[in-house]
Design an enzyme around this catalytic site. Structure first.
Site, PDB file in Angstrom:
ATOM      1  N   GLU A 181      61.686  49.390  36.553  1.00 28.45           N
ATOM      2  CA  GLU A 181      61.631  49.914  35.177  1.00 28.45           C
ATOM      3  C   GLU A 181      62.731  50.923  34.852  1.00 28.45           C
ATOM      4  O   GLU A 181      63.302  50.894  33.752  1.00 28.45           O
ATOM      5  CB  GLU A 181      60.258  50.504  34.874  1.00 28.45           C
ATOM      6  N   ASP A 222      51.032  48.756  29.753  1.00 24.76           N
ATOM      7  CA  ASP A 222      52.484  48.764  29.505  1.00 24.76           C
ATOM      8  C   ASP A 222      53.045  47.661  28.606  1.00 24.76           C
ATOM      9  O   ASP A 222      53.487  47.901  27.473  1.00 24.76           O
ATOM     10  CB  ASP A 222      53.243  48.793  30.839  1.00 24.76           C
ATOM     11  N   THR A 269      59.238  40.359  30.401  1.00 23.58           N
ATOM     12  CA  THR A 269      58.892  41.568  31.146  1.00 23.58           C
ATOM     13  C   THR A 269      59.269  41.467  32.622  1.00 23.58           C
ATOM     14  O   THR A 269      59.244  42.454  33.334  1.00 23.58           O
ATOM     15  CB  THR A 269      57.393  41.906  30.965  1.00 23.58           C
ATOM     16  N   ARG A 323      56.447  35.386  35.786  1.00 22.14           N
ATOM     17  CA  ARG A 323      57.396  35.139  36.879  1.00 22.14           C
ATOM     18  C   ARG A 323      57.789  33.672  36.992  1.00 22.14           C
ATOM     19  O   ARG A 323      58.973  33.342  37.036  1.00 22.14           O
ATOM     20  CB  ARG A 323      56.813  35.611  38.220  1.00 22.14           C
TER      21      ARG A 323
HETATM   22  C1  DMJ Z   1      56.983  43.192  37.112  1.00 21.37           C
HETATM   23  O1  DMJ Z   1      56.263  42.098  37.523  1.00 21.37           O
HETATM   24  C2  DMJ Z   1      57.062  43.274  35.614  1.00 21.37           C
HETATM   25  O2  DMJ Z   1      58.113  44.095  35.244  1.00 21.37           O
HETATM   26  C3  DMJ Z   1      55.781  43.745  34.987  1.00 21.37           C
HETATM   27  O3  DMJ Z   1      55.875  43.925  33.615  1.00 21.37           O
HETATM   28  C4  DMJ Z   1      55.379  45.066  35.598  1.00 21.37           C
HETATM   29  N1  DMJ Z   1      55.328  44.990  37.034  1.00 21.37           N
HETATM   30  C5  DMJ Z   1      56.430  44.415  37.747  1.00 21.37           C
HETATM   31  C6  DMJ Z   1      57.538  45.366  38.115  1.00 21.37           C
HETATM   32  O4  DMJ Z   1      57.209  46.642  38.360  1.00 21.37           O
END
Ligand code: DMJ
Length: 629
Positions: A491, A325, A581, A186
């Site tokens: 997602e 994931d 991500t 982040r």
């Molecule tokens: C986000 O911080 C990112 O996408 C991470 O990979 C998974 N969790 C959250 C969103 O759901």
């Protein structure tokens, strides 16, 4: 940015569309047995809804009567222009530009509420209209995560204020523990993409900040995070102290780090290395993948915990949801980031995806929805028919892995060196099937929003607690009350965006719009959403009880992906950028002479098992003597 008709106009007759047509009517009502939108298993009409319905009916009857009179008196039969378009059904032309602007409005409502009630705080609680810090002086959780969304949406005014805050108020010099992964994806990711979009792409003209401000902040943060990697194995500790740069093992899970967390730092660290020409971040991050790979996980499917001191996995639970994931996501994305110059990651990705197909793909009953199940006891154990919403990044990932970001037409012609064959066709088909399932996770609930976790009817499947999943044989998807919350997760819309860009099939935009409308209807706080948007307790309750928290990924990911879904395709083309991500875009780049893949996979046999060299047998002394003689 003006609206232009997308280059890849969708084909509504394509045989590829079976899954999608099935889901929104079409074939669906006729020969599939999953409930239609209104027959949602949990659909309940509230008294208010019934009154609304009654008013609507009264209005409709009145309208039909007036229309009938006009018709009776031949009002529509003359030579004048008819309001009926030639009795032929004309497909509604959707104004995607307008829809895109609606997403921007939702962003601004959220942002204004945050600015008014919680400015500078890491957390925003829209219901109680307050904010909270995660570490004493805060670390820019919401502001930094949202910077690039504002750049993409061309929101220059709020961006200037945010930039000023980052430059003058944000400090990472705090004696506090932070999560290594979350802070990397982040904060480091947000700063790096803000640097990329403003300094490199020059996407938006903003008042000049101090030169390389975002990059300097990113480097300062990364230097503090480096200590997390100082474990005996090189696998990072779950947390790190920002001041001392000391790694801190997880306080739970026997001290093990989550596998996804350890293996989802590489895009950020490698891009930073490339930008500043320092190999240290690159090396630390790539070492993690080497250590994980040397465990020789069967069929590329890794257990969800790993010990930082030994580098060994803990337990054998396998899933593509929480803690598993993005390990899979960063394999293919590392390959794409360095323009296919590191085939080692493609090998790993292919092995893992074969493993997913072999062990985890299942079909629900009665509608044969394809989903990705879990293996709580590892390969060979029972399949648990449970799928986290988090897994819904997988449709997009399968499609991205198949075409490498090109459109299907381009990839099928093997343009730009993309390899196309049976595997890629198969992955694309799977992507479409999974995409439909993820959409259905929204479509079957009373609010039209997905729960955190969905259980699928496997006919004979059992849940973790041994209870039979087949509660009602007519339902494919079961939402248990404890899993029914919605955290504004991205997602599904992330995958819809990727699927739209890659296939050009407009159904994905339509699904995205329906999801967006459901957010508007149920997640908005205050009149006209003046207090922003928030999480929900139960997606099958109408109106839902609202939870008091707006996740930062609502601004960083969910709204960004929706905005991109409705935007022209040349905004951040998927064959030129990789999204981390947390939806922060980075450019693909050449490794150049400074960087190289610093490790090799251990040799494996045909089954993919690591070939263990026979230990050199120490010959007994008397045998050696005999040989000499
Ligand atoms: C986000 O911080 C990112 O996408 C991470 O990979 C998974 N969790 C959250 C969103 O759901």
């Amino acid at each position: 940015m003006s609206f232009s008709i997308p280059k890849n106009v969708p084909s509504f007759t394509s045989p590829d569309r079976d899954f999608e047509d099935g889901a929104v009517g079409g074939l669906f009502g006729a020969n599939r047995d999953l409930p239609l939108y209104k027959d949602k298993p949990y659909y309940q009409r509230s008294g208010r809804n019934q009154r609304k319905m009654y008013r609507r009916k009264r209005f409709l009857l009145g309208f039909i009567a007036v229309f009938g009179l006009f018709y009776w008196f031949g009002y529509f039969s003359g030579t004048g222009t008819s309001i009926l378009p030639n009795k032929k059904k004309v497909k509604e032309i959707v104004d995607w530009e307008d829809r895109k602007e609606k997403v921007k409005e939702a962003f601004m409502l959220s942002w204004n509420a945050y600015e008014k009630h919680a400015w500078g705080n890491d957390q925003f609680l829209p219901v109680t209209k307050t904010g909270r810090q995660m570490i004493p002086k805060g670390m820019g959780w919401i502001i930094v995560d949202a910077l690039d969304t504002m750049m993409i949406m061309n929101l220059t005014k709020p961006l200037e204020k945010a930039q000023h805050w980052v430059e003058h108020s944000l400090t990472f010099d705090q004696d506090s523990e932070v999560n290594t992964f979350e802070t990397t994806i982040r904060m480091l990711g947000g700063l790096l993409s803000a640097h990329y979009l403003s300094q490199d792409l020059k996407l938006v003209p903003v008042k000049k900040a101090a030169e390389d401000m975002y990059l300097n902040k990113a480097t300062d943060l990364a230097d503090r995070l480096l200590g997390a990697y100082d474990s005996l194995s090189g696998v990072p500790f779950a947390s790190v102290n920002l001041k001392s740069s000391e790694g801190v093992p997880s306080h739970a899970d026997g001290g093990a780090s989550s596998t996804a967390e350890a293996a989802t730092l590489q895009l950020e660290m490698k891009y930073l290395s490339k930008l500043i020409g320092e190999t240290v971040y690159w090396k630390k991050a790539e070492k993690v993948i080497e250590v994980l790979d040397n465990n020789g996980a069967k069929d590329g499917l890794v257990p969800i915990f790993v010990y930082a001191d030994t580098g060994n996995f803990r337990g054998n639970e396998i899933r593509l949801g929480s803690r598993g994931d993005s390990y899979y996501e960063y394999l293919i994305k590392q390959y794409l980031q360095t323009k296919n110059q590191e085939p080692i990651y493609l090998d790993m990705y292919n092995a893992a995806m074969s493993g997913v197909k072999k062990h985890l793909i299942a079909k629900s009953h009665p509608s044969h929805l394809t989903f990705i199940a879990e293996l709580p006891n590892g390969i060979g154990g029972d399949l648990s028919p449970k799928m986290d919403h988090l897994v819904c990044f997988m449709p997009g990932l399968f499609a991205l892995g198949a075409t490498e970001g090109l459109t299907v037409e381009e990839a099928r012609k093997a343009e730009k060196g993309v390899k196309w064959g049976v595997r890629q066709e198969e992955d694309l088909k799977l992507a479409r099937e999974l995409m439909r399932t993820c959409y259905e996770m929204y479509n079957v609930t009373a609010t039209g929003l997905a729960p955190e976790i969905a259980w699928f009817n496997l006919k004979h499947g059992k849940s973790d607690d041994g209870e039979l999943i087949e509660e009602d044989p007519s339902k494919d998807i079961i939402v248990k009350p404890r899993d029914a919350h919605n955290l504004q997760r991205p997602e599904t819309v992330e995958s819809l965006f990727v699927m739209w860009r890659i296939t050009g099939d407009e159904i994905y935009r339509e699904w995205g719009w329906k999801i967006f409308e459901a957010f508007l209807e149920h997640s908005a706080v205050g009149k006209g959403a003046k207090d922003g948007f928030t999480s929900l307790d139960n997606v099958n309750e109408v109106p839902p009880t609202q939870r008091d928290n707006m996740e930062s990924f609502w601004l960083a990911e969910t709204l960004k992906y929706l905005y991109l879904l409705f935007s022209p395709n040349d905004l951040l083309p998927l064959d030129e950028v990789v999204f981390n991500t947390e939806a922060h875009p980075f450019p693909k780049f050449d490794m150049g002479r400074l960087f190289e893949t610093g490790w090799k996979r251990l040799p494996r046999d045909k089954e993919g098992e690591i070939i263990k060299e026979d230990p050199i047998e120490e010959k007994p002394e008397n045998q050696k003597k005999q040989e000499k003689e």
